[in-house]
Design a protein around this motif. Structure first.
Motif, mmCIF file in Angstrom:
data_model
loop_
_atom_site.group_PDB
_atom_site.id
_atom_site.type_symbol
_atom_site.label_atom_id
_atom_site.label_comp_id
_atom_site.label_asym_id
_atom_site.label_seq_id
_atom_site.Cartn_x
_atom_site.Cartn_y
_atom_site.Cartn_z
ATOM 1 N N CYS A 152 0.879 -1.171 0.000
ATOM 2 C CA CYS A 152 0.000 0.000 0.000
ATOM 3 C C CYS A 152 0.915 1.218 0.000
ATOM 4 C CB CYS A 152 -0.884 -0.007 1.244
ATOM 5 S SG CYS A 152 -1.668 1.595 1.551
ATOM 6 N N PRO A 160 -9.268 0.427 2.471
ATOM 7 C CA PRO A 160 -8.453 1.298 1.629
ATOM 8 C C PRO A 160 -8.675 2.777 1.947
ATOM 9 C CG PRO A 160 -10.405 0.634 0.440
ATOM 10 C CD PRO A 160 -10.455 -0.060 1.771
ATOM 11 N N CYS A 161 -7.832 3.600 1.333
ATOM 12 C CA CYS A 161 -8.020 5.038 1.464
ATOM 13 C C CYS A 161 -9.040 5.465 0.406
ATOM 14 C CB CYS A 161 -6.693 5.770 1.266
ATOM 15 S SG CYS A 161 -6.114 5.786 -0.441
ATOM 16 N N SER A 164 -8.626 4.689 -3.640
ATOM 17 C CA SER A 164 -8.727 3.386 -4.301
ATOM 18 C C SER A 164 -9.867 3.426 -5.315
ATOM 19 C CB SER A 164 -9.005 2.322 -3.230
ATOM 20 O OG SER A 164 -9.147 1.071 -3.834
ATOM 21 N N CYS A 169 -4.620 1.667 -7.295
ATOM 22 C CA CYS A 169 -4.160 2.672 -6.334
ATOM 23 C C CYS A 169 -4.122 4.050 -6.988
ATOM 24 C CB CYS A 169 -2.764 2.284 -5.848
ATOM 25 S SG CYS A 169 -1.991 3.514 -4.795
ATOM 26 N N GLU A 170 -4.364 5.070 -6.185
ATOM 27 C CA GLU A 170 -4.415 6.417 -6.768
ATOM 28 C C GLU A 170 -3.048 6.914 -7.243
ATOM 29 O OE1 GLU A 170 -5.570 9.603 -4.253
ATOM 30 O OE2 GLU A 170 -4.538 8.830 -2.492
ATOM 31 N N CYS A 177 -4.488 -1.811 -5.897
ATOM 32 C CA CYS A 177 -4.658 -1.294 -4.541
ATOM 33 C C CYS A 177 -4.482 -2.495 -3.602
ATOM 34 C CB CYS A 177 -6.038 -0.686 -4.367
ATOM 35 S SG CYS A 177 -6.471 -0.435 -2.633
ATOM 36 N N ALA A 178 -3.521 -2.381 -2.693
ATOM 37 C CA ALA A 178 -3.241 -3.503 -1.796
ATOM 38 C C ALA A 178 -4.484 -3.864 -0.982
ATOM 39 C CB ALA A 178 -2.082 -3.140 -0.881
HETATM 40 S S1 SF4 Z 1 -5.374 3.252 -3.141
HETATM 41 FE FE1 SF4 Z 1 -3.151 3.013 -2.868
HETATM 42 S S2 SF4 Z 1 -2.715 4.218 -1.063
HETATM 43 FE FE2 SF4 Z 1 -4.950 3.886 -1.062
HETATM 44 S S3 SF4 Z 1 -5.276 2.015 0.127
HETATM 45 FE FE3 SF4 Z 1 -5.058 1.363 -1.981
HETATM 46 S S4 SF4 Z 1 -2.861 0.906 -2.201
HETATM 47 FE FE4 SF4 Z 1 -3.102 2.128 -0.326
#
Ligand code: SF4
Ligand code: SF4
Lengths: 222, 116
Positions: A152, A160-161, A164, A169-170, A177-178
């Motif tokens: 992440c 997630p944040c 996502s 992932c952004e 996205c982990a």
């Molecule tokens: S979008 Fe990226 S930063 Fe956000 S939770 Fe997923 S992996 Fe983590």
């Protein structure tokens, strides 16, 4: 394994300018698997250096040796009798090997021949990706075997944040996205209740934040 | 067909261009070769699927290294043709011969001679 990448030949040439006898020292472990510092790469670098110096009209002797490992005393001892003969040793091992070499051999400069990148896996030939940041307190048991610390971008432990989107992932639309991976995996395992548990603040003292680390195992000490 | 190609060219047979590694090409230059050309099957026609693609990438790596060490990356080149194309082979052989004649001898061969 430890994943490394080759350093540009130009950079290595800079390090060894003025030397008359150079040893290019490979390692048979991780850096061989990631094709950055094994016997084969030693041959290529040594050949490139030989041609460079010949073309400069300089008489430089370049030897090639590949040790079983460069992070263990016994293998490093194999060059004990010859190490002093060199003006420089270019070690193609990871940063650990380069440092261990430098600790053992004081009279000769040791230069790194690779860039040590991360702890990762061979996803396919020629593609290595990060999987672990050696945080010292593994939490894979509760995240479905997917590491949020290394995978992440924000190291979020309850993700997630908001960035996502569509499983990506952004920071990069090609990067999974982990936390999406974790949720998908927990769902497949029928363990989504693990996801509901709030992960408390992680003890980062076992991570690099606590300074250089060591593992002491008295049970295996001699 | 009785086609001719320059006598300066020595053929090294390999089972597939995928067998040709970076070090093989570098060693040739280290030993004094003025140029190396790798001739593989047509792209998409590799018996081992991707041998010729891999060879091309390795040739590119060698070009970079030779440029860095001052020998010149133009001395190594990759061609593709099918085994039935004798005239094309002869044409490519002449072409690489011309390229190398223009570039002149491998500079380290000269330096080695001077040193001896
Ligand atoms: S979008 Fe990226 S930063 Fe956000 S939770 Fe997923 S992996 Fe983590
Ligand atoms: S949780 Fe820590 S130890 Fe476990 S894989 Fe992730 S970084 Fe490595």
């Amino acid at each position: 394994m430890i994943v490394a990448d080759k350093k540009p030949v130009e950079e290595i040439i800079e390090y060894v300018q003025g030397c008359k006898k150079i040893l290019v020292l490979g390692c048979n472990e991780c850096v061989t698997v990631c094709e950055a510092g094994g016997k084969k790469e030693v041959g290529v670098l040594a050949s490139a250096l030989r041609m460079y110096f010949l073309n400069q009209g300089e008489d430089v002797k370049i030897d090639e040796v590949t040790l079983e490992r460069q992070c263990d005393h016994e293998y490093l001892e194999e060059i004990r009798d010859v190490a002093d003969e060199y003006d420089a040793i270019v070690s193609l091992a990871c940063g650990v090997g380069v440092q261990f070499m430098a600790e053992k051999y004081h009279s000769v400069p040791i230069y790194p021949g690779v860039n040590t990148c991360f702890l990762g896996a061979t996803e396919q030939r020629g593609l290595w990706t990060e999987r672990c940041q050696a945080c010292g307190n593994c939490m894979l048991a509760i995240t479905g075997g997917i590491c949020p610390v290394s995978r992440c971008a924000k190291r979020i432990l309850n993700g997630p944040c908001g960035g996502s989107s569509n499983g990506k992932c952004e920071i990069d639309s090609n990067l999974d996205c982990a936390w999406q991976l974790i949720i998908d995996r927990l769902k497949a395992l029928g363990r989504l209740e693990d996801y509901e548990k709030i992960c408390s603040i992680k003890d980062w003292s076992t991570d690099r934040a606590g300074g250089p680390r060591k593992v002491v195992r008295e049970d295996v000490q001699i | 067909m009785r086609l001719t190609y320059p006598t300066s060219i020595k053929i090294v047979r390999v089972p597939c261009t995928g067998k040709v590694d970076i070090i093989h090409m570098l060693r040739a230059f280290e030993k004094g070769a003025d140029g190396v050309c790798v001739i593989g099957c047509m792209e998409g026609d590799c018996h081992f699927k991707s041998g010729n693609f891999r060879a091309r990438k390795r040739v590119e790596q060698v070009q970079k290294i030779l440029t860095t060490v001052g020998i010149g990356g133009d001395r190594v080149k990759m061609y593709n043709l099918s085994s039935g194309e004798g005239p094309t082979f002869a044409r490519y052989a002449n072409e690489i011969h011309e390229i190398i004649m223009e570039l002149g001898p491998n500079p380290i061969k000269l330096k080695k001679k001077q040193a001896a």
